[in-house]
Design a protein around this motif. Structure first.
Motif, mmCIF file in Angstrom:
data_model
loop_
_atom_site.group_PDB
_atom_site.id
_atom_site.type_symbol
_atom_site.label_atom_id
_atom_site.label_comp_id
_atom_site.label_asym_id
_atom_site.label_seq_id
_atom_site.Cartn_x
_atom_site.Cartn_y
_atom_site.Cartn_z
ATOM 1 N N ALA A 128 21.909 -5.523 3.339
ATOM 2 C CA ALA A 128 23.328 -5.751 3.043
ATOM 3 C C ALA A 128 23.563 -6.246 1.614
ATOM 4 O O ALA A 128 24.704 -6.451 1.214
ATOM 5 N N GLY A 129 22.522 -6.472 0.855
ATOM 6 C CA GLY A 129 22.689 -6.999 -0.501
ATOM 7 C C GLY A 129 21.513 -6.654 -1.382
ATOM 8 O O GLY A 129 20.664 -5.833 -1.025
ATOM 9 N N ASP A 130 21.464 -7.269 -2.551
ATOM 10 C CA ASP A 130 20.377 -7.013 -3.483
ATOM 11 C C ASP A 130 19.094 -7.670 -2.997
ATOM 12 O O ASP A 130 19.107 -8.828 -2.566
ATOM 13 N N THR A 172 8.365 -3.165 -12.377
ATOM 14 C CA THR A 172 8.213 -2.031 -11.476
ATOM 15 C C THR A 172 9.091 -2.200 -10.249
ATOM 16 O O THR A 172 9.833 -1.309 -9.863
ATOM 17 N N LEU A 173 9.026 -3.361 -9.608
ATOM 18 C CA LEU A 173 9.798 -3.583 -8.405
ATOM 19 C C LEU A 173 11.295 -3.525 -8.676
ATOM 20 O O LEU A 173 12.062 -3.016 -7.865
ATOM 21 N N SER A 177 14.322 2.162 -6.214
ATOM 22 C CA SER A 177 15.491 2.372 -5.370
ATOM 23 C C SER A 177 15.171 1.768 -4.003
ATOM 24 O O SER A 177 14.007 1.455 -3.704
ATOM 25 N N THR A 178 16.187 1.619 -3.163
ATOM 26 C CA THR A 178 15.932 1.045 -1.835
ATOM 27 C C THR A 178 14.997 1.943 -1.032
ATOM 28 O O THR A 178 14.139 1.444 -0.292
ATOM 29 N N ARG A 183 9.500 2.682 1.107
ATOM 30 C CA ARG A 183 8.259 3.456 1.147
ATOM 31 C C ARG A 183 7.073 2.600 0.706
ATOM 32 O O ARG A 183 5.980 2.683 1.278
ATOM 33 N N SER A 184 7.300 1.764 -0.302
ATOM 34 C CA SER A 184 6.246 0.865 -0.768
ATOM 35 C C SER A 184 5.844 -0.110 0.331
ATOM 36 O O SER A 184 4.653 -0.377 0.553
ATOM 37 N N PHE A 185 6.841 -0.647 1.035
ATOM 38 C CA PHE A 185 6.547 -1.567 2.135
ATOM 39 C C PHE A 185 5.770 -0.851 3.247
ATOM 40 O O PHE A 185 4.865 -1.437 3.851
#
Length: 238
Positions: A128-130, A172-173, A177-178, A183-185
């Motif tokens: 819901a946010g940054d 990098t992080l 994009s979300t 995908r990284s997670f």
């Protein structure tokens, strides 16, 4: 002529440790960006200490690969150019891929802690946010360090630290994009699953794919051309 550095006394050593930790955190968090000057007088005043421990702390940062010392100019936070970026990621693929493979077979990996770090990063994703990039970066570095320590007792973790723990990780992080962050997670979870399964080849392949994705994000953000793959860059899945 090489300047001789005298060992600090106990109290002075504590001051050096404190200043070094503060400056290191500020660099890794992006508070002190690449190319910014590390002014001894300013830092000493901010930290409430003399310039002597600041000078030694900056020398340590240079040894960490986070600062550069230039005659008559002083110290600056290290900056990366195109060649540096490619070399950095090629080294990460080799070293961290090796660490992941060894972590899968060493019997030292704390997979419960690795899964916990995955959980914590995903909570900070904040749909819901940054995302909280500063905390995600800290947890991401901790996850990678856990893998390094599981892959080697002393030499490997110390060697790979200089390559991984750089301001590049933070930037990098922030460039993800979300969808790329998710995908990284997911790759983090695949990596832990491979280590838990004791599958060295799988662990190396996941780490390689994970680092390739990070390299492409950095290259795209910096508008760098994609080079012809080398034998190092093409190791693992495509």
């Amino acid at each position: 002529m090489t300047e001789r550095v005298l060992p600090a006394r106990a109290g002075g050593e504590q001051a050096v440790d404190r200043v070094h930790a503060v400056l290191r955190a500020e660099i890794l968090d992006g508070v002190r960006p690449a190319g910014s000057r590390l002014r001894e007088e300013e830092i000493a005043e901010a930290q409430g200490t003399s310039r002597t421990p600041v000078r030694e702390a900056i020398r340590r940062l240079a040894a960490d690969g986070l600062a550069v010392l230039t005659p008559r100019r002083g110290a600056e936070v290290v900056a990366w150019d195109e060649e540096d970026l490619d070399e950095l990621f090629d080294l990460r693929v080799v070293l961290e891929g090796h660490a992941a493979a060894r972590a899968a077979t060493s019997g030292r990996a704390d997979t419960a802690r690795l899964y916990e770090l995955c959980d914590l990063m995903e909570v900070l994703r904040r749909p819901a946010g940054d995302p909280d990039y500063a905390e995600i970066t800290r947890l991401n570095l901790e996850l990678h360090r856990e893998v390094h320590r599981a892959g080697g007792r002393r030499v490997l973790p110390e060697l790979v630290a200089r390559v991984v723990e750089a301001p590049l990780v933070q930037s990098t992080l922030r460039r993800y994009s979300t969808d790329r962050l998710d995908r990284s997670f997911a790759q983090h979870r695949d990596l832990v699953a491979a280590i838990e399964a004791g599958d060295a080849d799988w662990a190396r392949a996941v780490m390689t794919a994970h680092l390739r994705a990070a390299r492409e994000v950095v290259r795209a953000a910096a508008a760098l051309p994609t080079p012809v793959p080398t034998s190092v860059a093409t190791a693992g899945p495509t």
